[in-house]
Design a protein around this motif. Sequence first.
Motif, PDB file in Angstrom:
ATOM      1  N   VAL A  83      13.518  53.320  50.268  1.00  0.00           N
ATOM      2  CA  VAL A  83      12.815  54.517  50.735  1.00  0.00           C
ATOM      3  C   VAL A  83      12.452  55.356  49.514  1.00  0.00           C
ATOM      4  CG1 VAL A  83      12.942  56.612  52.142  1.00  0.00           C
ATOM      5  CG2 VAL A  83      14.069  54.509  52.929  1.00  0.00           C
ATOM      6  N   PRO A  90      12.707  56.418  56.854  1.00  0.00           N
ATOM      7  CA  PRO A  90      12.763  54.948  56.875  1.00  0.00           C
ATOM      8  C   PRO A  90      11.603  54.285  57.596  1.00  0.00           C
ATOM      9  CG  PRO A  90      14.433  55.900  58.328  1.00  0.00           C
ATOM     10  CD  PRO A  90      13.862  57.026  57.525  1.00  0.00           C
ATOM     11  N   ALA A  93       8.777  54.086  55.193  1.00  0.00           N
ATOM     12  CA  ALA A  93       9.129  53.151  54.121  1.00  0.00           C
ATOM     13  C   ALA A  93       9.011  51.707  54.591  1.00  0.00           C
ATOM     14  CB  ALA A  93      10.543  53.433  53.629  1.00  0.00           C
TER      15      ALA A  93
END
Length: 216
Positions: A83, A90, A93
């Motif tokens: 991340v 998240p 990411a």
Amino acid sequence: MNRVELPQWLAPLVDLAGTIQPADFGPLLPAQPSSGERASAVLLLFWEDTSQGVPGDIRILLIRRASDMRNHAGQPAFPGGTVDPTDDGPVEAALREAVEETGLDPSGVEVLATLPELSLAVSGFAVTPVLAWWREPSPVRPVDRAEVASVHLVRVADLVDPANRLTVRHVSGRMSPAFDVDGLRVWGFTAYVLDRILHLAGWERPWDRDRAEEMS
């Protein structure tokens, strides 16, 4: 997205996302905020492949990492990575990394939930699995060969086939569930997560847990 808009085969995963707990992942430990592990995320991307006109052909996207990477070289894995400070958590990411690794079009991905953050202590990561539905699949390929050796559209039917399941012992002594699918031996963290997801979603079939092999 409303539940009624989701395909019926996805229902077990949606139900699972609302109830799963860290303890459900068995030997995978919950990440600890004070551990110093780096935040990362992986994308568990499921869809139904209707290209051959076969209903119920559920698949998941996996990659095989390049053989000379510093961490988990040559291993099958979910798309994902660290991340970054510019990521909004998240989910962003996991999607960004999947785009960078496979070239998928993120506009066709419907995120369903984030699952409990898990410790991958061997490489110092705290990993958040992001559960998603590939509503509109797009072409995928290894974008950067320095990171990704191959991209695989793995059938869930092959993952749950007892003939493709075993336990492996790594040279480090670590034991892991494993899957032999699509020319890959999936083991380690990825196999642990798959094993638990398939079991908790009710898709698992009985398999020979005494079948064990050594890994080099």
